[in-house]
Design a protein around this motif. Structure first.
Motif, PDB file in Angstrom:
ATOM      1  N   ARG A  79       8.301 -21.403 -20.927  1.00 33.60           N
ATOM      2  CA  ARG A  79       8.588 -19.971 -21.046  1.00 33.60           C
ATOM      3  C   ARG A  79       8.189 -19.384 -22.399  1.00 33.60           C
ATOM      4  O   ARG A  79       7.676 -18.274 -22.485  1.00 33.60           O
ATOM      5  CB  ARG A  79      10.086 -19.769 -20.828  1.00 33.60           C
ATOM      6  N   SER A  80       8.427 -20.109 -23.465  1.00 32.11           N
ATOM      7  CA  SER A  80       8.104 -19.603 -24.803  1.00 32.11           C
ATOM      8  C   SER A  80       6.586 -19.494 -25.000  1.00 32.11           C
ATOM      9  O   SER A  80       6.103 -18.569 -25.660  1.00 32.11           O
ATOM     10  CB  SER A  80       8.733 -20.472 -25.876  1.00 32.11           C
ATOM     11  N   ASP A  81       5.818 -20.439 -24.429  1.00 35.79           N
ATOM     12  CA  ASP A  81       4.354 -20.366 -24.499  1.00 35.79           C
ATOM     13  C   ASP A  81       3.843 -19.133 -23.758  1.00 35.79           C
ATOM     14  O   ASP A  81       2.955 -18.427 -24.235  1.00 35.79           O
ATOM     15  CB  ASP A  81       3.720 -21.621 -23.889  1.00 35.79           C
ATOM     16  N   LYS A  82       4.408 -18.895 -22.576  1.00 33.57           N
ATOM     17  CA  LYS A  82       4.006 -17.722 -21.801  1.00 33.57           C
ATOM     18  C   LYS A  82       4.332 -16.431 -22.551  1.00 33.57           C
ATOM     19  O   LYS A  82       3.526 -15.502 -22.596  1.00 33.57           O
ATOM     20  CB  LYS A  82       4.705 -17.715 -20.439  1.00 33.57           C
ATOM     21  N   ALA A  83       5.506 -16.372 -23.156  1.00 28.42           N
ATOM     22  CA  ALA A  83       5.908 -15.179 -23.918  1.00 28.42           C
ATOM     23  C   ALA A  83       4.976 -14.957 -25.100  1.00 28.42           C
ATOM     24  O   ALA A  83       4.608 -13.817 -25.413  1.00 28.42           O
ATOM     25  CB  ALA A  83       7.349 -15.319 -24.394  1.00 28.42           C
ATOM     26  N   ILE A 137       1.688 -13.554 -23.759  1.00 30.54           N
ATOM     27  CA  ILE A 137       1.867 -12.153 -23.363  1.00 30.54           C
ATOM     28  C   ILE A 137       1.886 -11.249 -24.599  1.00 30.54           C
ATOM     29  O   ILE A 137       1.202 -10.217 -24.637  1.00 30.54           O
ATOM     30  CB  ILE A 137       3.165 -11.977 -22.534  1.00 30.54           C
ATOM     31  N   GLU A 138       2.633 -11.634 -25.613  1.00 29.59           N
ATOM     32  CA  GLU A 138       2.724 -10.815 -26.832  1.00 29.59           C
ATOM     33  C   GLU A 138       1.379 -10.722 -27.548  1.00 29.59           C
ATOM     34  O   GLU A 138       1.000  -9.659 -28.035  1.00 29.59           O
ATOM     35  CB  GLU A 138       3.798 -11.369 -27.769  1.00 29.59           C
ATOM     36  N   GLN A 139       0.675 -11.844 -27.604  1.00 30.07           N
ATOM     37  CA  GLN A 139      -0.625 -11.854 -28.270  1.00 30.07           C
ATOM     38  C   GLN A 139      -1.616 -10.962 -27.525  1.00 30.07           C
ATOM     39  O   GLN A 139      -2.323 -10.150 -28.139  1.00 30.07           O
ATOM     40  CB  GLN A 139      -1.156 -13.283 -28.358  1.00 30.07           C
ATOM     41  N   ILE A 198       1.746  -8.462 -16.914  1.00 31.00           N
ATOM     42  CA  ILE A 198       2.904  -8.184 -17.770  1.00 31.00           C
ATOM     43  C   ILE A 198       2.447  -7.633 -19.125  1.00 31.00           C
ATOM     44  O   ILE A 198       3.017  -6.669 -19.638  1.00 31.00           O
ATOM     45  CB  ILE A 198       3.763  -9.456 -17.954  1.00 31.00           C
ATOM     46  N   ALA A 199       1.393  -8.223 -19.691  1.00 27.99           N
ATOM     47  CA  ALA A 199       0.909  -7.804 -21.014  1.00 27.99           C
ATOM     48  C   ALA A 199       0.348  -6.383 -20.992  1.00 27.99           C
ATOM     49  O   ALA A 199       0.503  -5.641 -21.957  1.00 27.99           O
ATOM     50  CB  ALA A 199      -0.157  -8.779 -21.507  1.00 27.99           C
ATOM     51  N   PHE A 200      -0.282  -5.987 -19.891  1.00 32.28           N
ATOM     52  CA  PHE A 200      -0.902  -4.666 -19.821  1.00 32.28           C
ATOM     53  C   PHE A 200       0.053  -3.574 -19.323  1.00 32.28           C
ATOM     54  O   PHE A 200      -0.271  -2.403 -19.386  1.00 32.28           O
ATOM     55  CB  PHE A 200      -2.150  -4.712 -18.926  1.00 32.28           C
ATOM     56  N   THR A 201       1.222  -3.954 -18.853  1.00 28.52           N
ATOM     57  CA  THR A 201       2.190  -2.965 -18.364  1.00 28.52           C
ATOM     58  C   THR A 201       2.731  -2.152 -19.530  1.00 28.52           C
ATOM     59  O   THR A 201       3.074  -2.687 -20.575  1.00 28.52           O
ATOM     60  CB  THR A 201       3.347  -3.671 -17.622  1.00 28.52           C
TER      61      THR A 201
END
Length: 173
Positions: free
Chosen positions: A3-7, A10-12, A60-63
């Motif tokens: 989960r932390s890798d995915k987050a 997404i943030e990057q 998620i990143a583009f929302t």
């Protein structure tokens, strides 16, 4: 991937997308690593990046971001090109690569938050680049004073020819 890798991904991606003036979703299914590397190098030369990301993470990143209009375009095998400098140069690089590759295709794009179809991205690529537009504008702006100087030079030249003719006439008489 936890989960932390995915987050973090997404943030990057969200941070990079916010700084981009253009985002283009492409289809790369079946391309080799060498072809993708050539594409990345070409995009990097034009001030852009190419990211292959899982569709759900990209959505998620583009929302709720600058390029929110393309978040639903992330389906099947796709990647996103983010351009930071000249959007026309990025569109040209992608469409030129699409012409040489039988597999690669441009799907959709977002130019400063406005949705672009694949055809509109190709039309954007046909526009002159930013330096070329600046050169044309400067050429047009430079033409006015240049023509003004030429006009006055011709008037003075005509006056000098008349005076020279009068001088020669008086010298002959």
């Amino acid at each position: 991937m936890n989960r932390s890798d995915k987050a973090a991904i997404i943030e990057q991606l969200k941070a990079r997308a916010e700084g981009a003036s253009i985002a283009v979703v492409t289809d790369f299914k079946g391309m080799s690593v060498e072809e993708l590397t050539r594409l990345r190098v070409k995009l990097r030369e034009n001030g852009a990046e190419y990211h292959v990301v899982k569709n759900t993470l990209a959505r998620i990143a583009f929302t709720d971001g600058a390029h929110d209009v393309i978040k639903d375009a992330f389906k099947e095998n796709c990647a996103v090109a983010l351009g930071f400098a000249d959007p026309v140069a990025v569109a040209k690089a992608l469409t030129d690569f699409a012409k040489t590759s039988k597999i690669f295709a441009v799907r959709h794009g977002s130019l400063e938050g406005k949705f672009l179809s694949g055809e509109q991205v190709s039309d954007l690529a046909k526009l002159p680049s930013k330096p070329e537009l600046i050169a044309r504008a400067l050429g047009t702006m430079n033409a006015v004073p240049t023509n003004f100087v030429s006009l006055f030079a011709n008037i003075i030249r005509g006056l000098l020819y008349a005076l020279k003719g009068i001088e020669e006439k008086k010298a002959a008489a």
